[in-house]
Write a protein that holds these residues in place. Structure first.
Motif, PDB file in Angstrom:
ATOM      1  N   SER A 152      31.375   9.114 -24.267  1.00 56.97           N
ATOM      2  CA  SER A 152      32.110   9.678 -25.389  1.00 56.97           C
ATOM      3  C   SER A 152      33.339   8.812 -25.668  1.00 56.97           C
ATOM      4  O   SER A 152      33.748   7.980 -24.842  1.00 56.97           O
ATOM      5  N   HIS A 153      33.940   9.022 -26.851  1.00 58.77           N
ATOM      6  CA  HIS A 153      35.117   8.234 -27.208  1.00 58.77           C
ATOM      7  C   HIS A 153      36.217   8.417 -26.169  1.00 58.77           C
ATOM      8  O   HIS A 153      36.842   7.438 -25.717  1.00 58.77           O
ATOM      9  N   GLY A 154      36.453   9.657 -25.758  1.00 55.35           N
ATOM     10  CA  GLY A 154      37.493   9.924 -24.770  1.00 55.35           C
ATOM     11  C   GLY A 154      37.203   9.258 -23.441  1.00 55.35           C
ATOM     12  O   GLY A 154      38.106   8.712 -22.797  1.00 55.35           O
ATOM     13  N   ASP A 155      35.929   9.276 -23.034  1.00 53.17           N
ATOM     14  CA  ASP A 155      35.552   8.638 -21.772  1.00 53.17           C
ATOM     15  C   ASP A 155      35.678   7.119 -21.859  1.00 53.17           C
ATOM     16  O   ASP A 155      36.014   6.456 -20.873  1.00 53.17           O
ATOM     17  N   GLN A 156      35.417   6.556 -23.033  1.00 57.48           N
ATOM     18  CA  GLN A 156      35.616   5.106 -23.197  1.00 57.48           C
ATOM     19  C   GLN A 156      37.089   4.744 -23.049  1.00 57.48           C
ATOM     20  O   GLN A 156      37.422   3.700 -22.469  1.00 57.48           O
ATOM     21  N   ARG A 157      37.979   5.592 -23.568  1.00 54.90           N
ATOM     22  CA  ARG A 157      39.407   5.326 -23.405  1.00 54.90           C
ATOM     23  C   ARG A 157      39.809   5.443 -21.929  1.00 54.90           C
ATOM     24  O   ARG A 157      40.651   4.683 -21.437  1.00 54.90           O
ATOM     25  N   SER A 158      39.213   6.404 -21.226  1.00 52.81           N
ATOM     26  CA  SER A 158      39.480   6.529 -19.791  1.00 52.81           C
ATOM     27  C   SER A 158      38.965   5.310 -19.037  1.00 52.81           C
ATOM     28  O   SER A 158      39.612   4.815 -18.104  1.00 52.81           O
ATOM     29  N   LEU A 159      37.793   4.813 -19.451  1.00 50.42           N
ATOM     30  CA  LEU A 159      37.247   3.605 -18.841  1.00 50.42           C
ATOM     31  C   LEU A 159      38.172   2.416 -19.097  1.00 50.42           C
ATOM     32  O   LEU A 159      38.426   1.602 -18.196  1.00 50.42           O
ATOM     33  N   GLU A 160      38.687   2.316 -20.316  1.00 55.11           N
ATOM     34  CA  GLU A 160      39.605   1.225 -20.626  1.00 55.11           C
ATOM     35  C   GLU A 160      40.852   1.300 -19.747  1.00 55.11           C
ATOM     36  O   GLU A 160      41.394   0.274 -19.314  1.00 55.11           O
ATOM     37  N   ALA A 184      41.318  18.821 -26.222  1.00 52.40           N
ATOM     38  CA  ALA A 184      40.950  18.905 -24.801  1.00 52.40           C
ATOM     39  C   ALA A 184      40.885  17.518 -24.171  1.00 52.40           C
ATOM     40  O   ALA A 184      41.374  17.304 -23.055  1.00 52.40           O
ATOM     41  N   GLU A 185      40.277  16.550 -24.890  1.00 57.61           N
ATOM     42  CA  GLU A 185      40.190  15.183 -24.372  1.00 57.61           C
ATOM     43  C   GLU A 185      41.575  14.570 -24.207  1.00 57.61           C
ATOM     44  O   GLU A 185      41.850  13.894 -23.212  1.00 57.61           O
ATOM     45  N   SER A 186      42.449  14.808 -25.177  1.00 61.90           N
ATOM     46  CA  SER A 186      43.810  14.267 -25.102  1.00 61.90           C
ATOM     47  C   SER A 186      44.534  14.806 -23.886  1.00 61.90           C
ATOM     48  O   SER A 186      45.196  14.060 -23.144  1.00 61.90           O
ATOM     49  N   ALA A 187      44.417  16.106 -23.665  1.00 60.38           N
ATOM     50  CA  ALA A 187      45.092  16.725 -22.517  1.00 60.38           C
ATOM     51  C   ALA A 187      44.567  16.157 -21.205  1.00 60.38           C
ATOM     52  O   ALA A 187      45.339  15.876 -20.283  1.00 60.38           O
ATOM     53  N   GLU A 188      43.248  15.966 -21.125  1.00 62.47           N
ATOM     54  CA  GLU A 188      42.648  15.414 -19.902  1.00 62.47           C
ATOM     55  C   GLU A 188      43.104  13.971 -19.678  1.00 62.47           C
ATOM     56  O   GLU A 188      43.438  13.568 -18.557  1.00 62.47           O
ATOM     57  N   CYS A 189      43.133  13.187 -20.759  1.00 66.57           N
ATOM     58  CA  CYS A 189      43.570  11.801 -20.664  1.00 66.57           C
ATOM     59  C   CYS A 189      45.012  11.723 -20.170  1.00 66.57           C
ATOM     60  O   CYS A 189      45.337  10.935 -19.262  1.00 66.57           O
ATOM     61  N   LEU A 190      45.896  12.539 -20.740  1.00 67.67           N
ATOM     62  CA  LEU A 190      47.301  12.522 -20.343  1.00 67.67           C
ATOM     63  C   LEU A 190      47.483  12.990 -18.913  1.00 67.67           C
ATOM     64  O   LEU A 190      48.353  12.497 -18.190  1.00 67.67           O
ATOM     65  N   GLU A 191      46.640  13.921 -18.487  1.00 65.44           N
ATOM     66  CA  GLU A 191      46.701  14.387 -17.097  1.00 65.44           C
ATOM     67  C   GLU A 191      46.393  13.245 -16.132  1.00 65.44           C
ATOM     68  O   GLU A 191      47.073  13.060 -15.120  1.00 65.44           O
TER      69      GLU A 191
END
Length: 253
Positions: A152-160, A184-191
Motif C-alpha cells: 500500500s502507499h502507506g507501507d511504501q512510505r514505511s519501507l522508504e 489511520a496510516e498517518s498515525a501509524e507512520c508517525l508512531e
C-alpha cells in the motif's frame, strides 16, 4: 534537554538560492540539535523544497553555508553527506517496485557500506537479519517478502523510511512523510517515526502541509515565507504569532 551550547547536528547559515530572476530562498538559517523534531512549514511557493534540496546537496546555494556536525558540506554532493550521517526520504516514493521489501533494505545497507560493483548481487546474500530488523522497526515484519510495488502507499512510505535508516543516519530529513496517507496510516507512520527517534536519538527535520501532524509531532517549527524564515519557535509560539497567521491568510493553526 538540548544544551544551548551543544554543536548542531545540522546547520544552515544565510542560504540564498535564485533561479533566473526568482529568488526561492533568501538568507535562510536553521540549526538542528540532537533529539529535536523540527518541522518546516510555509504556504505554496515559500521555498520549502528548495531549502530542503540545499541542505541535502541536490542544489548548491548561491551564498551561505551548510554544516553537518560543524563540517562545511555546502558544495558536497548528496552521497558524501549521506556518509556523514544525513539521510533523506522523498515526497514521491523512491523504492524499487519489483524488489521485495527485504531486498530494498538489503540493497540500501549494501550501498551504505560501499559494497558495490554489483551491489544488488551482494545485497541478496548479505544483511538479511539487519534488513529484517529495520522492517520490523517500521511495522513491515509481516510483509518483508512482498514486492515493494504491491505494498500500500502507506507501507511504501514505511519501507522508504527503513531504507533511509539503512545508512545508520545521524539526522533524518523527511519530505512530507505522510503525503497521500489516510488518517489511520498517518498515525501509524508517525508512531513508528516517533519510536525510532526516541530509541536512536536521531533528530528529524521534516516538511509537512498537514498542520495537525505538524503541531502534534514537532518539538519546534520553522516558518518560511517567500524564501525567508519568518518564525522559529515552539508549536505554541508559532500558533500565537500574528505574522504567521497573516502568511497563512487566517488558516486554522
Amino acid at each position: 534537554m538540548t544544551s544551548a551550547l551543544a554543536q548542531p547536528v545540522l546547520s544552515a547559515d544565510s542560504l540564498t538560492k535564485s533561479f533566473s530572476t526568482f529568488t526561492a530562498v533568501r538568507g535562510a538559517s536553521i540549526d538542528i540539535h540532537s533529539g529535536e523534531v523540527v518541522a518546516i512549514i510555509g504556504p505554496n511557493g515559500a521555498g520549502k523544497t528548495t531549502f530542503f534540496d540545499l541542505l541535502t546537496g541536490r542544489k548548491i546555494p548561491d551564498s551561505g553555508t551548510v554544516r553537518i556536525f560543524g563540517k562545511d558540506v555546502t558544495r558536497m554532493p548528496p552521497w558524501r553527506r549521506v556518509r556523514l550521517g544525513l539521510a533523506r526520504s522523498f515526497q514521491v516514493s523512491s523504492v524499487f517496485g519489483t524488489l521485495s521489501a527485504l531486498e530494498n533494505v538489503q540493497l540500501g545497507i549494501a550501498l551504505a557500506k560501499r559494497q558495490a560493483w554489483h551491489p544488488f548481487g551482494l545485497a541478496v546474500r548479505r544483511h538479511r537479519d539487519h534488513a529484517a530488523a529495520l522492517l520490523e522497526e517500521v511495522g513491515l515484519a509481516d510483509r518483508l517478502h512482498l514486492p515493494a510495488g504491491k505494498l500500500s502507499h502507506g507501507d511504501q512510505r514505511s519501507l522508504e523510511l527503513a531504507v533511509a535508516l539503512s545508512s545508520n543516519p545521524r539526522i533524518l530529513l523527511l519530505d512530507e512523510p505522510t503525503a497521500g496517507m489516510g488518517v489511520a496510516e498517518s498515525a501509524e507512520c508517525l508512531e513508528h517515526i516517533s519510536a525510532i527517534t526516541r530509541k536512536n536519538d536521531i533528530p528529524i527535520l521534516f516538511v509537512e502541509h498537514d498542520m495537525s501532524i505538524v503541531f502534534s509531532f514537532a518539538t519546534r517549527i520553522v516558518v518560511l515565507a517567500a524564501g525567508e524564515v519568518i518564525m522559529n519557535g515552539s508549536p505554541a509560539e508559532v500558533r500565537a504569532n500574528e505574522r504567521v497567521r497573516e502568511v497563512y491568510f487566517g488558516e486554522n493553526l
